[in-house]
Write a protein that holds these residues in place. Structure first.
Motif, PDB file in Angstrom:
ATOM      1  N   PRO A   1       1.172 -14.176   0.089  1.00  0.00           N
ATOM      2  CA  PRO A   1       0.335 -13.197  -0.632  1.00  0.00           C
ATOM      3  C   PRO A   1      -0.991 -12.913   0.058  1.00  0.00           C
ATOM      4  O   PRO A   1      -1.452 -11.765   0.079  1.00  0.00           O
ATOM      5  CB  PRO A   1       0.120 -13.865  -1.996  1.00  0.00           C
ATOM      6  CG  PRO A   1       1.286 -14.760  -2.172  1.00  0.00           C
ATOM      7  CD  PRO A   1       1.590 -15.275  -0.799  1.00  0.00           C
ATOM      8  N   VAL A   2      -1.606 -13.949   0.646  1.00  0.00           N
ATOM      9  CA  VAL A   2      -2.876 -13.746   1.349  1.00  0.00           C
ATOM     10  C   VAL A   2      -2.674 -12.837   2.555  1.00  0.00           C
ATOM     11  O   VAL A   2      -3.492 -11.947   2.839  1.00  0.00           O
ATOM     12  CB  VAL A   2      -3.475 -15.101   1.782  1.00  0.00           C
ATOM     13  CG1 VAL A   2      -4.629 -14.891   2.760  1.00  0.00           C
ATOM     14  CG2 VAL A   2      -3.956 -15.879   0.565  1.00  0.00           C
ATOM     15  N   ILE A   3      -1.591 -13.033   3.279  1.00  0.00           N
ATOM     16  CA  ILE A   3      -1.297 -12.192   4.441  1.00  0.00           C
ATOM     17  C   ILE A   3      -1.121 -10.737   4.010  1.00  0.00           C
ATOM     18  O   ILE A   3      -1.636  -9.810   4.651  1.00  0.00           O
ATOM     19  CB  ILE A   3      -0.044 -12.700   5.178  1.00  0.00           C
ATOM     20  CG1 ILE A   3      -0.340 -14.031   5.864  1.00  0.00           C
ATOM     21  CG2 ILE A   3       0.446 -11.672   6.199  1.00  0.00           C
ATOM     22  CD1 ILE A   3       0.869 -14.670   6.522  1.00  0.00           C
ATOM     23  N   ILE A   4      -0.387 -10.518   2.913  1.00  0.00           N
ATOM     24  CA  ILE A   4      -0.160  -9.150   2.438  1.00  0.00           C
ATOM     25  C   ILE A   4      -1.473  -8.499   2.025  1.00  0.00           C
ATOM     26  O   ILE A   4      -1.734  -7.329   2.357  1.00  0.00           O
ATOM     27  CB  ILE A   4       0.835  -9.152   1.263  1.00  0.00           C
ATOM     28  CG1 ILE A   4       2.217  -9.614   1.740  1.00  0.00           C
ATOM     29  CG2 ILE A   4       0.926  -7.763   0.637  1.00  0.00           C
ATOM     30  CD1 ILE A   4       3.240  -9.714   0.625  1.00  0.00           C
ATOM     31  N   VAL A   5      -2.315  -9.241   1.310  1.00  0.00           N
ATOM     32  CA  VAL A   5      -3.614  -8.695   0.907  1.00  0.00           C
ATOM     33  C   VAL A   5      -4.444  -8.343   2.140  1.00  0.00           C
ATOM     34  O   VAL A   5      -5.096  -7.289   2.195  1.00  0.00           O
ATOM     35  CB  VAL A   5      -4.367  -9.695   0.017  1.00  0.00           C
ATOM     36  CG1 VAL A   5      -5.810  -9.244  -0.203  1.00  0.00           C
ATOM     37  CG2 VAL A   5      -3.664  -9.848  -1.324  1.00  0.00           C
ATOM     38  N   ALA A   6      -4.404  -9.216   3.156  1.00  0.00           N
ATOM     39  CA  ALA A   6      -5.160  -8.950   4.380  1.00  0.00           C
ATOM     40  C   ALA A   6      -4.660  -7.678   5.061  1.00  0.00           C
ATOM     41  O   ALA A   6      -5.457  -6.863   5.551  1.00  0.00           O
ATOM     42  CB  ALA A   6      -5.044 -10.139   5.333  1.00  0.00           C
TER      43      ALA A   6
ATOM     44  N   PHE B   1      -6.657  -0.202   4.758  1.00  0.00           N
ATOM     45  CA  PHE B   1      -7.584   0.731   4.119  1.00  0.00           C
ATOM     46  C   PHE B   1      -8.874   0.879   4.929  1.00  0.00           C
ATOM     47  O   PHE B   1      -9.427   1.971   5.037  1.00  0.00           O
ATOM     48  CB  PHE B   1      -7.909   0.273   2.697  1.00  0.00           C
ATOM     49  CG  PHE B   1      -6.866   0.660   1.693  1.00  0.00           C
ATOM     50  CD1 PHE B   1      -6.713   1.980   1.301  1.00  0.00           C
ATOM     51  CD2 PHE B   1      -6.024  -0.295   1.137  1.00  0.00           C
ATOM     52  CE1 PHE B   1      -5.749   2.345   0.381  1.00  0.00           C
ATOM     53  CE2 PHE B   1      -5.049   0.056   0.214  1.00  0.00           C
ATOM     54  CZ  PHE B   1      -4.914   1.393  -0.168  1.00  0.00           C
ATOM     55  N   ILE B   2      -9.343  -0.228   5.505  1.00  0.00           N
ATOM     56  CA  ILE B   2     -10.555  -0.160   6.324  1.00  0.00           C
ATOM     57  C   ILE B   2     -10.312   0.702   7.560  1.00  0.00           C
ATOM     58  O   ILE B   2     -11.160   1.516   7.958  1.00  0.00           O
ATOM     59  CB  ILE B   2     -11.008  -1.578   6.730  1.00  0.00           C
ATOM     60  CG1 ILE B   2     -11.476  -2.362   5.498  1.00  0.00           C
ATOM     61  CG2 ILE B   2     -12.116  -1.508   7.774  1.00  0.00           C
ATOM     62  CD1 ILE B   2     -11.832  -3.799   5.791  1.00  0.00           C
ATOM     63  N   ASP B   3      -9.150   0.524   8.157  1.00  0.00           N
ATOM     64  CA  ASP B   3      -8.825   1.228   9.399  1.00  0.00           C
ATOM     65  C   ASP B   3      -7.933   2.438   9.133  1.00  0.00           C
ATOM     66  O   ASP B   3      -7.143   2.850   9.979  1.00  0.00           O
ATOM     67  CB  ASP B   3      -8.125   0.259  10.362  1.00  0.00           C
ATOM     68  CG  ASP B   3      -8.046   0.807  11.776  1.00  0.00           C
ATOM     69  OD1 ASP B   3      -9.002   1.465  12.198  1.00  0.00           O
ATOM     70  OD2 ASP B   3      -7.014   0.606  12.439  1.00  0.00           O
ATOM     71  N   TYR B   4      -8.051   2.998   7.947  1.00  0.00           N
ATOM     72  CA  TYR B   4      -7.161   4.092   7.552  1.00  0.00           C
ATOM     73  C   TYR B   4      -7.379   5.336   8.407  1.00  0.00           C
ATOM     74  O   TYR B   4      -8.503   5.739   8.682  1.00  0.00           O
ATOM     75  CB  TYR B   4      -7.384   4.447   6.078  1.00  0.00           C
ATOM     76  CG  TYR B   4      -6.745   5.759   5.673  1.00  0.00           C
ATOM     77  CD1 TYR B   4      -5.367   5.858   5.514  1.00  0.00           C
ATOM     78  CD2 TYR B   4      -7.527   6.902   5.479  1.00  0.00           C
ATOM     79  CE1 TYR B   4      -4.782   7.062   5.151  1.00  0.00           C
ATOM     80  CE2 TYR B   4      -6.953   8.103   5.111  1.00  0.00           C
ATOM     81  CZ  TYR B   4      -5.573   8.181   4.953  1.00  0.00           C
ATOM     82  OH  TYR B   4      -4.990   9.370   4.608  1.00  0.00           O
TER      83      TYR B   4
END
Length: 643
Positions: free
Chosen positions: A524-529, A535-538
């Motif tokens: 889950p942490v990997i998916i959130v990352a 989104f940051i690099d969208y």
């Protein structure tokens, strides 16, 4: 086991099962190994540090893709249900399964267009000369050029060009080992080896792709007319898919014996041919050489994690569907390793094959390898056709390559469509027992016809823009988000210990603590990352040099958000239709239903679940319960109260 108890476990089951376990393995491999392995994976390795990217890729495979695949295989097999009905495990989140089916539907719409492209190229590969060779066609422009390789180095010009070659067009510094031939685009075949530097050069293969196959328009605002050759190929692709799944897994399970194995044979043949070409070594070294400085880039980690989820279909619902046709005691852990490692090997091997040919193309064209590689369909429909046009017997190699693409793509397509159909048939069958499944062949036919009709915009002049929009937005964030919700629900709502107990009842031994740690925290942490960095690099969707207008980007985000809206809407509906106070409704909705669990009573008793009532009389159930000895647990988890 007595004959009576054996009868109890099989009678009344109308759901299909695999003819053999090998059919399941091949179908899963065909689902995981798609066209992205041929053009997406090699380019991503090249663009993200070569061997360094492979290191990150395999790390993400171990920590993210394999845990999710093991969970989804076990989830689908334990329930024997598609990606919607299996959410009896926690009805409040049934929308996750519906959203998975919808995402699979989006995928089926645009993916069949790519299969139509491969059919188009496969058919024209019989022509001599190949239609993408030369600049004297009606679709060529004044910017067209073709590089002709004179591999013998004897100064001779290919016979096809003797009538148009003029030695006076060469300057004193020109050589005949390798030179550029330019055509004025009028179709008269006049060649000019001394093009002006400011002239924009476009490969003949690229012009064939853009102006003949696609007949591409200026943008999404100009959708243009239907391209009839492409329409016929699109219809042929849907007919092919229909024949593959018309009888459910009884037909698709037989088809994969060919579609899942033939690509490996062709890749091996292409590998043998590729490594014998001049420049193959340079291409392979370029592909595998690690650029360790890239490990410091967050984009490389994001790209690797995104690729493993994209490749293995996590969050799409396909794995649930394939596993739901398995026998209860099938070893899902073993199958997870076989499928995931086979897919990883295929990705790397296909990259070596492609770059061996690209290495030849670079040397033959006096270019750097990095200048030959193109992302997306350009690698398969521009770079590779140009390469095979300069190999002996180009028609044979072109046909072989595109036939391989067809077989690679078709099994991913029909398995995904089977996911969509199985999900809704299972759901309708639960509401109208015995009334729906018998019409499955007609339902499949109707769905294929319906998707062909609504997919007509894809075969217009602007169809490639529509396809890019669907691919960029519907298959990007949504599957990752759905996989994240699935992990959270099973780990924290249903209870990871309960799920591990369910898996143990199928395997016969308890899963290791590694899976619990991955499901609850690491994955889950990997998916959130991935989602945060995405989104940051969208960046908005692009198609070559074309940038989509704001309204098109809005349509794309609507596709993405539709999955989230479905999850929320189904949850609201579930709460609205459940009796009691809001708190009581919530508690009831998150608990598994009374019929959650294995499909057959024998397996339910083995797993510690109550038998399903009504199917058999109490005497039979009593005899069966006396004969089946539940496994001994040192610390057996508590099965949810409603079960």
């Amino acid at each position: 086991m007595t004959k009576k108890s054996k009868k109890l476990s099989t009678e009344g089951s109308s759901r299909d099962t695999w003819g053999s376990h090998l059919e399941f393995i091949l179908s899963s491999m065909g689902y995981a190994v798609g066209l992205g392995n041929v053009w997406r994976f090699p380019y991503m390795v090249f663009d993200n540090g070569g061997g360094a990217f492979l290191m990150v890729y395999f790390l993400m495979l171990i920590l993210a893709a394999i845990p999710v695949m093991f969970l989804e295989l076990s989830f689908g097999q334990f329930s024997s249900l598609g990606c919607i009905s299996c959410w009896k495990i926690s009805p409040l989140f049934k929308g996750v399964g519906v959203a998975m089916a919808v995402v699979s539907g989006y995928f089926c719409l645009y993916y069949n267009l790519i299969i139509a492209w491969t059919i188009r190229y496969m058919v024209v590969s019989f022509q001599n000369p190949l239609p993408w060779v030369g600049c004297n066609h009606t679709w060529n422009t004044p910017d067209c050029y073709e590089r002709i390789s004179l591999s013998q180095g004897n100064g001779s010009v290919p016979s096809d060009y003797l009538m148009t070659y003029d030695p006076e067009d060469l300057n004193e510094t020109s050589t005949l080992d390798s030179y550029d031939l330019f055509v004025n685009g009028t179709g008269n075949g006049t060649l000019n080896a001394t093009a002006q530097p400011e002239q924009r050069r476009v490969r003949a293969t690229e012009e064939f792709w853009k102006y003949r196959v696609l007949n591409i328009s200026e943008g999404l605002d100009d959708i243009g007319s239907i391209q009839w050759p492409l329409l016929l190929c699109f219809a042929g692709a849907w007919v092919l898919v229909l024949f593959c799944i018309i009888k459910g897994v009884k037909s698709s399970g037989k088809v994969v014996y060919f579609t899942a194995t033939f690509p490996f044979l062709v890749l091996f043949v292409l590998f043998v041919r590729g490594v014998t070409l001049t420049g193959a070594k340079e291409g392979i070294i370029f592909f595998l050489t690690p650029q360790f400085d890239k490990l410091l880039s967050a984009n490389v980690w994001k790209a690797a994690a995104t690729q493993v989820f994209f490749s293995y279909g996590a969050g799409w619902g396909g794995i649930h569907t394939l596993a739901s046709y398995n026998k209860f005691h099938t070893n899902t852990f073993r199958d997870t390793l076989v499928i995931s490692l086979s897919c990883a090997f295929t990705s790397v091997f296909s990259g070596i094959v492609i770059f061996s040919i690209i290495g030849f193309m670079a040397v033959d064209s006096n270019l750097e390898v990095k200048d030959v590689v193109a992302a997306g369909p350009g690698l398969a429909f521009v770079a590779y056709p140009e390469a095979v046009s300069r190999i002996f017997a180009p028609q044979f190699w072109a046909f072989l390559f595109f036939f391989m693409l067809l077989t690679v793509g078709i099994d991913s397509q029909f398995v995904t469509l089977e996911t969509l159909i199985t999900a809704f048939i299972d759901e309708l069958e639960s509401m109208y027992p015995g009334r729906v499944r018998r019409w499955k062949s007609w339902i499949i036919t109707f769905v294929c016809l319906f998707m062909f009709v609504i997919g007509l915009p894809f075969v217009t002049q602007g169809g490639t823009y529509v396809m890019t929009l669907f691919n960029w937005y519907s298959a990007g964030f949504a599957p990752l988000l759905l996989a994240f919700v699935e992990l959270i629900v099973i780990s924290y709502v249903y209870g990871v210990d309960n799920f591990l107990h369910d898996v143990e009842s199928m395997l016969g031994y308890p899963p290791r603590m590694y899976w619990k740690i991955c499901w609850m925290a690491v994955t889950p942490v990997i998916i959130v990352a991935i989602l945060v960095f995405s989104f940051i690099d969208y960046t908005p969707a692009v198609n070559g040099d074309y940038v989509f207008p704001p309204w098109a980007e809005g349509v794309g985000w609507t596709l993405t958000c539709s999955s989230v809206v479905i999850v929320v809407s189904v949850a609201v509906y579930q709460l609205a239709t459940t009796k009691g106070t809001l708190a009581e409704r919530f508690r009831k909705s998150v608990k598994s239903t009374k019929d959650w669990g294995p499909a057959h009573n024998e397996d339910r008793l083995t797993a510690g679940y109550r038998p399903l009532p009504g199917a058999k009389d109490d005497l039979e159930l009593t005899n069966l319960q006396a004969e089946v000895e539940p496994p001994e647990y040192t610390d057996k988890p508590v099965v949810p109260e409603s079960v």
